[in-house]
Design a protein around this motif. Structure first.
Motif, PDB file in Angstrom:
ATOM      1  N   ARG A 157      -5.754   4.280 -13.021  1.00 20.94           N
ATOM      2  CA  ARG A 157      -5.073   4.084 -14.307  1.00 20.94           C
ATOM      3  C   ARG A 157      -3.917   3.082 -14.202  1.00 20.94           C
ATOM      4  O   ARG A 157      -3.511   2.499 -15.212  1.00 20.94           O
ATOM      5  CB  ARG A 157      -4.572   5.426 -14.843  1.00 20.94           C
ATOM      6  CG  ARG A 157      -5.704   6.227 -15.496  1.00 20.94           C
ATOM      7  CD  ARG A 157      -5.236   7.595 -15.950  1.00 20.94           C
ATOM      8  NE  ARG A 157      -4.227   7.555 -17.001  1.00 20.94           N
ATOM      9  CZ  ARG A 157      -4.480   7.476 -18.306  1.00 20.94           C
ATOM     10  NH1 ARG A 157      -5.749   7.373 -18.728  1.00 20.94           N
ATOM     11  NH2 ARG A 157      -3.498   7.490 -19.177  1.00 20.94           N
ATOM     12  N   VAL A 203      -7.689  13.039 -18.460  1.00 19.63           N
ATOM     13  CA  VAL A 203      -8.692  13.835 -17.753  1.00 19.63           C
ATOM     14  C   VAL A 203      -9.415  14.726 -18.749  1.00 19.63           C
ATOM     15  O   VAL A 203      -8.779  15.451 -19.530  1.00 19.63           O
ATOM     16  CB  VAL A 203      -8.054  14.699 -16.644  1.00 19.63           C
ATOM     17  CG1 VAL A 203      -9.104  15.593 -15.988  1.00 19.63           C
ATOM     18  CG2 VAL A 203      -7.367  13.827 -15.599  1.00 19.63           C
ATOM     19  N   HIS A 245      -7.456   8.731  -9.342  1.00 22.86           N
ATOM     20  CA  HIS A 245      -7.434   8.420 -10.772  1.00 22.86           C
ATOM     21  C   HIS A 245      -6.081   7.850 -11.195  1.00 22.86           C
ATOM     22  O   HIS A 245      -6.019   6.949 -12.043  1.00 22.86           O
ATOM     23  CB  HIS A 245      -7.762   9.676 -11.577  1.00 22.86           C
ATOM     24  CG  HIS A 245      -7.958   9.432 -13.032  1.00 22.86           C
ATOM     25  ND1 HIS A 245      -8.786   8.432 -13.525  1.00 22.86           N
ATOM     26  CD2 HIS A 245      -7.410  10.043 -14.135  1.00 22.86           C
ATOM     27  CE1 HIS A 245      -8.761   8.451 -14.853  1.00 22.86           C
ATOM     28  NE2 HIS A 245      -7.931   9.412 -15.238  1.00 22.86           N
ATOM     29  N   ARG A 246      -5.017   8.357 -10.588  1.00 15.43           N
ATOM     30  CA  ARG A 246      -3.685   7.825 -10.904  1.00 15.43           C
ATOM     31  C   ARG A 246      -3.615   6.339 -10.552  1.00 15.43           C
ATOM     32  O   ARG A 246      -3.061   5.523 -11.306  1.00 15.43           O
ATOM     33  CB  ARG A 246      -2.610   8.608 -10.149  1.00 15.43           C
ATOM     34  CG  ARG A 246      -1.189   8.323 -10.634  1.00 15.43           C
ATOM     35  CD  ARG A 246      -0.171   9.147  -9.871  1.00 15.43           C
ATOM     36  NE  ARG A 246      -0.414  10.574  -9.974  1.00 15.43           N
ATOM     37  CZ  ARG A 246      -0.066  11.324 -11.014  1.00 15.43           C
ATOM     38  NH1 ARG A 246       0.526  10.761 -12.056  1.00 15.43           N
ATOM     39  NH2 ARG A 246      -0.310  12.621 -11.022  1.00 15.43           N
ATOM     40  N   THR A 259     -10.838   4.569  -4.818  1.00 18.22           N
ATOM     41  CA  THR A 259     -10.063   3.893  -5.858  1.00 18.22           C
ATOM     42  C   THR A 259     -10.508   2.446  -6.001  1.00 18.22           C
ATOM     43  O   THR A 259     -10.718   1.952  -7.122  1.00 18.22           O
ATOM     44  CB  THR A 259      -8.564   3.935  -5.497  1.00 18.22           C
ATOM     45  OG1 THR A 259      -8.147   5.301  -5.408  1.00 18.22           O
ATOM     46  CG2 THR A 259      -7.739   3.208  -6.554  1.00 18.22           C
ATOM     47  N   LEU A 271     -11.096  10.123 -16.598  1.00 14.23           N
ATOM     48  CA  LEU A 271     -11.830  10.845 -15.558  1.00 14.23           C
ATOM     49  C   LEU A 271     -12.461  12.088 -16.161  1.00 14.23           C
ATOM     50  O   LEU A 271     -11.763  12.938 -16.730  1.00 14.23           O
ATOM     51  CB  LEU A 271     -10.889  11.252 -14.416  1.00 14.23           C
ATOM     52  CG  LEU A 271     -11.452  12.255 -13.397  1.00 14.23           C
ATOM     53  CD1 LEU A 271     -12.681  11.693 -12.681  1.00 14.23           C
ATOM     54  CD2 LEU A 271     -10.380  12.671 -12.400  1.00 14.23           C
ATOM     55  N   TRP A 281     -15.230   7.358 -15.782  1.00 11.72           N
ATOM     56  CA  TRP A 281     -15.944   7.726 -14.552  1.00 11.72           C
ATOM     57  C   TRP A 281     -15.949   9.236 -14.415  1.00 11.72           C
ATOM     58  O   TRP A 281     -15.123   9.923 -14.999  1.00 11.72           O
ATOM     59  CB  TRP A 281     -15.340   7.043 -13.332  1.00 11.72           C
ATOM     60  CG  TRP A 281     -13.960   7.474 -12.897  1.00 11.72           C
ATOM     61  CD1 TRP A 281     -12.783   7.268 -13.555  1.00 11.72           C
ATOM     62  CD2 TRP A 281     -13.620   8.148 -11.677  1.00 11.72           C
ATOM     63  NE1 TRP A 281     -11.727   7.767 -12.830  1.00 11.72           N
ATOM     64  CE2 TRP A 281     -12.201   8.311 -11.669  1.00 11.72           C
ATOM     65  CE3 TRP A 281     -14.343   8.605 -10.587  1.00 11.72           C
ATOM     66  CZ2 TRP A 281     -11.512   8.935 -10.615  1.00 11.72           C
ATOM     67  CZ3 TRP A 281     -13.668   9.224  -9.540  1.00 11.72           C
ATOM     68  CH2 TRP A 281     -12.280   9.383  -9.552  1.00 11.72           C
ATOM     69  N   SER A 298     -12.457   1.186  -9.371  1.00 11.94           N
ATOM     70  CA  SER A 298     -11.732   0.177 -10.163  1.00 11.94           C
ATOM     71  C   SER A 298     -12.568  -1.079 -10.334  1.00 11.94           C
ATOM     72  O   SER A 298     -12.631  -1.662 -11.432  1.00 11.94           O
ATOM     73  CB  SER A 298     -10.402  -0.163  -9.486  1.00 11.94           C
ATOM     74  OG  SER A 298      -9.565   0.969  -9.415  1.00 11.94           O
TER      75      SER A 298
END
Length: 430
Positions: A255, A302, A251-252, A377, A263, A234, A381
């Motif tokens: 993942r 990243v 992003h955390r 998020t 990312l 993304w 996702s």
């Protein structure tokens, strides 16, 4: 405020404006180059038929279909484009090389403008989107140069700001020969601030008419192979100060659900590239930088898009997109590049600069607005986990873009009418 008072204040602020250029040049050296052009000093600007003013990258991108139509016209027109920022100048060079010519925008002061207009002698000035400069309009009016505010947009927030200077705003807006508004709400706000109703037209948004180069998909496919064809990817495009922290937090969490998710992070301003790289590294994300041609192994979390001119290919290569400047109160950026290539797109709550486009795409199921990091998020996702849903939303967005093309033809008809001299003959070529 009157125009006379505005001019006095601007003269007093000119040393500070030059000092600001120097300050910005400490991080982005391009700001110290060609400073004389901003004062209409040094090398003369070329004589031209159409002067187009586009502040930065976004406005240059919006003007691109118009510029192409003008320089490919039969007979072609000589075009000069002015920008305020070096990034806008770089975007113009990447897309058009040396035609049209480029100069930095002269400061809005009478003596500077007189020198600029003496040299360029334009037949028409086209100002992109929301640039309203009182002395520029007055100088053009004194020389009989018609001025069009093209692809004009005016958010409620901006209208409120202009309303604080009601007299100056009204006088300035009445200096436009034509305001070609993107949508009815924009037109109503311009008229409420003092624009003459008979000079305001709703022509639509020419950003819908942007045609990407044929090589875009090939570049996107190559980029995707470089990232990893099977991993979920993304993009957070055109991000601003204070926004990257929120996106890295999202992003955390992504993942934690999709451990191999990548990312692609693309800050809006080049002078922030190093700071954003440091931020991601400090937070423990394995990072690869595009400018250094670092490999994007499977453990990279990243990918920093710290180059100019590659954002369209990045967007076309990803699975899903978030458009920046909207989780922080900047106003957002253009969603259409993602929608046009069938990429599902999300924006934050602060998208007032692109409210009409956002509402249209959302109403047709081609985009969503997320209120915060948690919702971003969840949405990303879900999309990254469901290829069928991504394809459905992406196709909705693509269909909206195709259905709304045509604004360029409407705008060009109005431009052509103002390129014809009162005697009925066409403006002479330079």
């Amino acid at each position: 405020m009157t125009r006379r008072l505005y001019t006095i204040l601007l003269r007093l602020l000119l040393p500070l404006a030059l000092l600001r250029l120097y300050w910005r040049s400490l991080k982005s050296p391009a700001y110290r180059r060609r400073v004389g052009q901003r004062l209409s000093l040094g090398h003369a600007a070329p004589a031209t038929q159409v002067w187009i003013h586009a502040v930065s990258v976004g406005e240059v991108q919006a003007a691109e279909p118009l510029i192409r139509r003008l320089i490919e016209r039969d007979p072609p027109l000589s075009v000069l484009v002015t920008t305020t920022t070096p990034t806008g100048a770089e975007r113009l060079r990447e897309r058009f090389a040396d035609n049209p010519a480029h100069r930095y925008t002269p400061y809005d002061l009478p003596g500077i403008l007189d020198r600029f207009l003496d040299r360029t002698r334009p037949k028409l000035l086209i100002v992109m989107e929301t640039e309203i400069w009182p002395n520029t309009l007055a100088a053009c009016a004194a020389r009989g140069i018609p001025v069009i505010l093209a692809n004009a947009r005016l958010s409620e927030r901006s209208a409120h700001g202009y309303g604080r200077f009601a007299q100056l705003t009204r006088e300035t807006l009445q200096g436009f020969d034509l305001i070609a508004a993107q949508a009815e709400p924009d037109a109503r706000r311009f008229i409420a601030l003092g624009a003459q109703p008979e000079r305001v037209r709703v022509t639509g948004n020419i950003k819908f008419d942007l045609r990407q180069p044929a090589s875009l998909l090939d570049r996107a496919e190559s980029m995707r192979r470089f990232w990893g064809s099977q991993r979920p990817v993304w993009i957070a495009a055109s991000t601003h100060e204070g926004e990257e922290e929120l996106l890295l937090a999202a992003h955390r969490q992504i993942r934690a659900i999709l451990p191999d998710a990548l990312l692609v992070l693309v800050p809006r301003h080049p002078e922030r590239f190093d700071r954003v790289a440091e931020l991601a590294t400090r937070q423990g994300f394995p990072l690869a930088r595009r400018s250094r041609r670092e490999p994007c192994h499977a453990d990279i979390a990243v990918f920093l898009g710290d180059t100019m001119g590659e954002l369209p290919a990045f967007i076309a290569a990803v699975d899903t997109a978030y458009i920046g400047g909207s989780l922080v109160p900047t106003g957002g950026h253009n969603l259409l590049e993602a929608a046009a290539v069938g990429v599902p797109v999300a924006v934050g709550p602060h998208h007032f600069n692109f409210a009409v486009i956002t509402e249209l795409l959302c109403s047709e199921g081609g985009a969503v607005v997320v209120d915060d990091t948690a919702e971003l998020t969840r949405v990303m996702s879900a999309w990254l986990s469901d290829a069928t849903e991504r394809a459905r939303i992406g196709e909705n967005g693509r269909r909206v873009v195709e259905a709304n093309r045509g604004a360029l033809d409407r705008l060009m008809a109005l431009v052509e009418a103002r390129l014809v001299e009162p005697s009925g003959g066409e403006a002479e070529s330079n």
